[in-house]
Structure formats: C-alpha cells, structure tokens
Write a protein that holds these residues in place. Sequence first.
Motif, PDB file in Angstrom:
ATOM      1  N   ILE A   1       0.841  -1.201   0.000  1.00  0.00           N
ATOM      2  CA  ILE A   1       0.000   0.000   0.000  1.00  0.00           C
ATOM      3  C   ILE A   1       0.874   1.249   0.000  1.00  0.00           C
ATOM      4  N   GLU A   2       1.884   1.265   0.863  1.00  0.00           N
ATOM      5  CA  GLU A   2       2.786   2.419   0.925  1.00  0.00           C
ATOM      6  C   GLU A   2       3.486   2.627  -0.410  1.00  0.00           C
ATOM      7  N   HIS A   3       3.896   1.556  -1.045  1.00  0.00           N
ATOM      8  CA  HIS A   3       4.568   1.642  -2.349  1.00  0.00           C
ATOM      9  C   HIS A   3       3.613   2.172  -3.414  1.00  0.00           C
ATOM     10  N   PHE A   4       2.391   1.669  -3.425  1.00  0.00           N
ATOM     11  CA  PHE A   4       1.420   2.139  -4.418  1.00  0.00           C
ATOM     12  C   PHE A   4       1.109   3.615  -4.228  1.00  0.00           C
ATOM     13  N   ASN A   5       1.026   4.060  -2.989  1.00  0.00           N
ATOM     14  CA  ASN A   5       0.710   5.465  -2.737  1.00  0.00           C
ATOM     15  C   ASN A   5       1.767   6.407  -3.313  1.00  0.00           C
ATOM     16  N   LEU A   6       2.975   5.912  -3.528  1.00  0.00           N
ATOM     17  CA  LEU A   6       4.044   6.725  -4.105  1.00  0.00           C
ATOM     18  C   LEU A   6       4.014   6.733  -5.631  1.00  0.00           C
ATOM     19  N   THR A   7       3.151   5.923  -6.222  1.00  0.00           N
ATOM     20  CA  THR A   7       3.038   5.839  -7.675  1.00  0.00           C
ATOM     21  C   THR A   7       2.594   7.173  -8.239  1.00  0.00           C
ATOM     22  N   LYS A   8       3.252   7.564  -9.322  1.00  0.00           N
ATOM     23  CA  LYS A   8       2.855   8.800  -9.996  1.00  0.00           C
ATOM     24  C   LYS A   8       1.803   8.456 -11.042  1.00  0.00           C
ATOM     25  N   ALA A   9       0.646   9.048 -10.890  1.00  0.00           N
ATOM     26  CA  ALA A   9      -0.464   8.778 -11.798  1.00  0.00           C
ATOM     27  C   ALA A   9      -0.432   9.733 -12.982  1.00  0.00           C
ATOM     28  N   PRO A  10      -0.813   9.253 -14.173  1.00  0.00           N
ATOM     29  CA  PRO A  10      -0.919  10.152 -15.324  1.00  0.00           C
ATOM     30  C   PRO A  10      -2.069  11.138 -15.091  1.00  0.00           C
ATOM     31  N   SER A  11      -2.063  12.209 -15.810  1.00  0.00           N
ATOM     32  CA  SER A  11      -3.061  13.262 -15.589  1.00  0.00           C
ATOM     33  C   SER A  11      -4.489  12.751 -15.733  1.00  0.00           C
ATOM     34  N   VAL A  12      -4.708  11.808 -16.627  1.00  0.00           N
ATOM     35  CA  VAL A  12      -6.050  11.273 -16.839  1.00  0.00           C
ATOM     36  C   VAL A  12      -6.537  10.480 -15.625  1.00  0.00           C
ATOM     37  N   ALA A  13      -5.621  10.044 -14.767  1.00  0.00           N
ATOM     38  CA  ALA A  13      -5.986   9.204 -13.623  1.00  0.00           C
ATOM     39  C   ALA A  13      -5.806   9.907 -12.281  1.00  0.00           C
ATOM     40  N   LYS A  14      -5.555  11.190 -12.285  1.00  0.00           N
ATOM     41  CA  LYS A  14      -5.283  11.916 -11.029  1.00  0.00           C
ATOM     42  C   LYS A  14      -6.405  11.767 -10.005  1.00  0.00           C
ATOM     43  N   ASP A  15      -7.650  11.938 -10.439  1.00  0.00           N
ATOM     44  CA  ASP A  15      -8.775  11.874  -9.500  1.00  0.00           C
ATOM     45  C   ASP A  15      -8.938  10.489  -8.892  1.00  0.00           C
ATOM     46  N   ILE A  16      -8.905   9.466  -9.737  1.00  0.00           N
ATOM     47  CA  ILE A  16      -9.079   8.101  -9.239  1.00  0.00           C
ATOM     48  C   ILE A  16      -7.896   7.706  -8.359  1.00  0.00           C
ATOM     49  N   HIS A  17      -6.708   8.165  -8.721  1.00  0.00           N
ATOM     50  CA  HIS A  17      -5.536   7.848  -7.906  1.00  0.00           C
ATOM     51  C   HIS A  17      -5.661   8.497  -6.532  1.00  0.00           C
ATOM     52  N   GLN A  18      -6.134   9.715  -6.480  1.00  0.00           N
ATOM     53  CA  GLN A  18      -6.312  10.397  -5.195  1.00  0.00           C
ATOM     54  C   GLN A  18      -7.313   9.642  -4.329  1.00  0.00           C
ATOM     55  N   GLN A  19      -8.379   9.138  -4.935  1.00  0.00           N
ATOM     56  CA  GLN A  19      -9.352   8.350  -4.179  1.00  0.00           C
ATOM     57  C   GLN A  19      -8.716   7.068  -3.644  1.00  0.00           C
ATOM     58  N   LEU A  20      -7.904   6.426  -4.486  1.00  0.00           N
ATOM     59  CA  LEU A  20      -7.218   5.210  -4.046  1.00  0.00           C
ATOM     60  C   LEU A  20      -6.263   5.509  -2.892  1.00  0.00           C
ATOM     61  N   VAL A  21      -5.518   6.586  -3.003  1.00  0.00           N
ATOM     62  CA  VAL A  21      -4.572   6.957  -1.954  1.00  0.00           C
ATOM     63  C   VAL A  21      -5.313   7.230  -0.646  1.00  0.00           C
ATOM     64  N   GLU A  22      -6.435   7.914  -0.711  1.00  0.00           N
ATOM     65  CA  GLU A  22      -7.208   8.209   0.494  1.00  0.00           C
ATOM     66  C   GLU A  22      -7.708   6.920   1.153  1.00  0.00           C
ATOM     67  N   LYS A  23      -8.215   6.009   0.337  1.00  0.00           N
ATOM     68  CA  LYS A  23      -8.688   4.731   0.880  1.00  0.00           C
ATOM     69  C   LYS A  23      -7.510   3.912   1.409  1.00  0.00           C
TER      70      LYS A  23
END
Length: 145
Positions: A77-99
């Motif tokens: 989880i910690e490793h995934f949270n450091l993943t840089k998301a492409p601009s098209v996925a910024k919103d979904i990535h932020q939701q994933l990071v919050e969860k």
Amino acid sequence: MRKLMLLLLMFASLMLSACSLLEKANSSLEYVNQATEHINNLSDFAEQAPRMIQDASLNSEAKQELENRLNSLKKDIEHFNLTKAPSVAKDIHQQLVEKNKLLLQEINQVVDNGHLSLDKIQNSQLLNTINDVTSLINRINSLGL
C-alpha cells in the motif's frame, strides 16, 4: 524550397505530437496495470482473510502468517501510494490513496507494536475498507480503453 522546409517542419511537428500521445497512452496503460494489480492483491487478501483469522485463533503459526501478510500488504500500500499517476488518472488515484491511508490506519490498529491483535482485527473495518477500494476497479479499467 521554402515550401518543402515548411512541409518537413509541419510533418516533424505532427510526429512529435503523435509520440506525445503514444507516451500518454502508455503511461495510462501502465498505471491501469499497476492499480489493477494493487486492487487484485487487496481483493485476494479480503477473500482469504476470514479463513486466515479463524486459523490464527487456533494456532500461532497461522497467526504469524497473517501478521506477515498484513505487514506485506502495508508495504504494498505504501509503495502504491508513491506511484505517480498520469493526468487522466489523477482523481481516481487520489481516491485510491485516500482509501489506502484508511487501510494503513486500520492495519496499524490491528498490528500493535509489531504484533497482531486478533480481537482488534475481528472488530475492525479492514475488510469493508478493502471492499470499498475494490469497487473502484471499473473506473480504473475504463482508463485503459
């Protein structure tokens, strides 16, 4: 000669923009693959957890295995949270990071001073939070189209 140079310049410009689009598509696809793998790992744990918790209450080896699995999940989880998301996925990535942050808090609550507390894990919202995360899979998969 000027027309030829202008034509070559326009062609080169089009090629560069096409490369940029291809790079963005590759980046999006790579992110979709990483996010899907992350969610699948969480989903696998959620499926196995009830049995693992039951087994852990019966023997110490199973409890240690569950504890190791939670620690591994925490690192993932910690490793995934450091993943840089492409601009098209910024919103979904932020939701994933919050969860994911909620998951980390819940894991930290059930693993007290490096030791798993079976009472706490049985009463935690860990599996519900994982199910919330896995519900995002359809939105993630739509990014890869």
